[in-house]
Design a protein around this motif. Structure first.
Motif, PDB file in Angstrom:
ATOM      1  N   GLU A 296      23.844 -14.472  10.683  1.00  0.00           N
ATOM      2  CA  GLU A 296      24.757 -15.744  10.405  1.00  0.00           C
ATOM      3  C   GLU A 296      23.945 -16.646   9.045  1.00  0.00           C
ATOM      4  N   GLY A 297      22.643 -16.552   9.056  1.00  0.00           N
ATOM      5  CA  GLY A 297      21.895 -17.326   7.949  1.00  0.00           C
ATOM      6  C   GLY A 297      22.022 -16.638   6.657  1.00  0.00           C
ATOM      7  N   TRP A 298      22.746 -15.406   6.711  1.00  0.00           N
ATOM      8  CA  TRP A 298      22.566 -14.782   5.189  1.00  0.00           C
ATOM      9  C   TRP A 298      23.448 -15.501   4.171  1.00  0.00           C
ATOM     10  N   ASN A 299      23.116 -15.855   3.003  1.00  0.00           N
ATOM     11  CA  ASN A 299      23.859 -16.758   2.070  1.00  0.00           C
ATOM     12  C   ASN A 299      25.061 -15.803   1.422  1.00  0.00           C
ATOM     13  N   GLY A 300      25.049 -14.645   1.356  1.00  0.00           N
ATOM     14  CA  GLY A 300      25.983 -13.939   0.557  1.00  0.00           C
ATOM     15  C   GLY A 300      27.435 -13.838   1.414  1.00  0.00           C
ATOM     16  N   LYS A 301      28.463 -13.747   0.616  1.00  0.00           N
ATOM     17  CA  LYS A 301      29.744 -13.483   1.464  1.00  0.00           C
ATOM     18  C   LYS A 301      29.925 -12.039   1.471  1.00  0.00           C
ATOM     19  N   GLY A 302      30.432 -11.840   2.668  1.00  0.00           N
ATOM     20  CA  GLY A 302      30.891 -10.296   2.795  1.00  0.00           C
ATOM     21  C   GLY A 302      29.849  -9.502   2.965  1.00  0.00           C
ATOM     22  N   MET A 303      28.301  -9.955   3.226  1.00  0.00           N
ATOM     23  CA  MET A 303      27.359  -9.119   3.526  1.00  0.00           C
ATOM     24  C   MET A 303      27.341  -8.759   4.941  1.00  0.00           C
ATOM     25  N   PHE A 304      26.794  -7.434   5.299  1.00  0.00           N
ATOM     26  CA  PHE A 304      26.893  -6.930   6.401  1.00  0.00           C
ATOM     27  C   PHE A 304      25.833  -5.521   6.403  1.00  0.00           C
ATOM     28  N   ILE A 305      25.449  -5.114   7.456  1.00  0.00           N
ATOM     29  CA  ILE A 305      24.722  -3.797   7.649  1.00  0.00           C
ATOM     30  C   ILE A 305      25.547  -2.977   8.684  1.00  0.00           C
ATOM     31  N   PHE A 306      25.200  -1.641   8.536  1.00  0.00           N
ATOM     32  CA  PHE A 306      25.980  -0.782   9.327  1.00  0.00           C
ATOM     33  C   PHE A 306      25.208   0.515   9.470  1.00  0.00           C
ATOM     34  N   LEU A 307      25.509   1.440  10.627  1.00  0.00           N
ATOM     35  CA  LEU A 307      24.686   2.598  10.628  1.00  0.00           C
ATOM     36  C   LEU A 307      25.342   3.664   9.956  1.00  0.00           C
ATOM     37  N   VAL A 308      24.606   4.403   9.223  1.00  0.00           N
ATOM     38  CA  VAL A 308      25.023   5.593   8.574  1.00  0.00           C
ATOM     39  C   VAL A 308      24.494   6.714   9.403  1.00  0.00           C
ATOM     40  N   PRO A 309      25.657   7.482  10.107  1.00  0.00           N
ATOM     41  CA  PRO A 309      25.201   8.612  11.068  1.00  0.00           C
ATOM     42  C   PRO A 309      24.726   9.805  10.415  1.00  0.00           C
ATOM     43  N   GLY A 310      23.795  10.447  10.825  1.00  0.00           N
ATOM     44  CA  GLY A 310      23.088  11.667  10.426  1.00  0.00           C
ATOM     45  C   GLY A 310      24.294  12.749  10.072  1.00  0.00           C
ATOM     46  N   SER A 311      24.058  13.671   9.325  1.00  0.00           N
ATOM     47  CA  SER A 311      24.832  14.669   8.657  1.00  0.00           C
ATOM     48  C   SER A 311      24.024  15.707   8.036  1.00  0.00           C
ATOM     49  N   THR A 312      24.413  16.810   8.301  1.00  0.00           N
ATOM     50  CA  THR A 312      23.957  18.080   7.598  1.00  0.00           C
ATOM     51  C   THR A 312      24.911  18.679   6.310  1.00  0.00           C
ATOM     52  N   PHE A 313      24.243  19.015   5.125  1.00  0.00           N
ATOM     53  CA  PHE A 313      24.972  19.325   3.844  1.00  0.00           C
ATOM     54  C   PHE A 313      24.189  20.278   3.248  1.00  0.00           C
ATOM     55  N   ILE A 314      24.789  21.150   2.153  1.00  0.00           N
ATOM     56  CA  ILE A 314      24.478  22.111   1.523  1.00  0.00           C
ATOM     57  C   ILE A 314      24.011  21.537   0.045  1.00  0.00           C
ATOM     58  N   VAL A 315      22.826  21.456  -0.352  1.00  0.00           N
ATOM     59  CA  VAL A 315      22.431  20.939  -1.838  1.00  0.00           C
ATOM     60  C   VAL A 315      23.422  21.650  -3.015  1.00  0.00           C
TER      61      VAL A 315
END
Length: 88
Positions: free
Chosen positions: A20-39
């Protein structure tokens, strides 16, 4: 209001959270789930051979006030705060 443990639990449930104390409008954090990919492209191509299977670990990203996504790391203030809220 939530503490950091409750905020993390909400992210595991798919929610976006913010201080609630963050000053930037629209800021939030979220979990990025793990994944597997090919380089198949930089920057990992050149570190690993093409075709290498990579396990991309779960992590937390932030949407910044200017709408960009960046990796996020918890500060001491964030860790001890009790002003976390779920963002709709």
């Amino acid at each position: 209001m939530l503490n950091i443990g409750e905020a993390v639990q909400r992210m595991h449930e798919g929610a976006k959270v913010a201080r609630e104390g963050w000053n930037g409008k629209g800021m939030f954090i979220f979990l990025v789930p793990g994944s597997t990919f090919i380089v198949n492209r930089p920057p990992l191509l050149g570190i690993y051979p093409e075709g290498t299977t990579i396990n991309y670990r779960p992590h937390v990203d932030m949407r910044t006030a200017d709408g960009e996504i960046v990796p996020w790391l918890c500060s001491q203030s964030d860790l001890l705060a009790n002003d976390w809220v779920v963002v709709r």
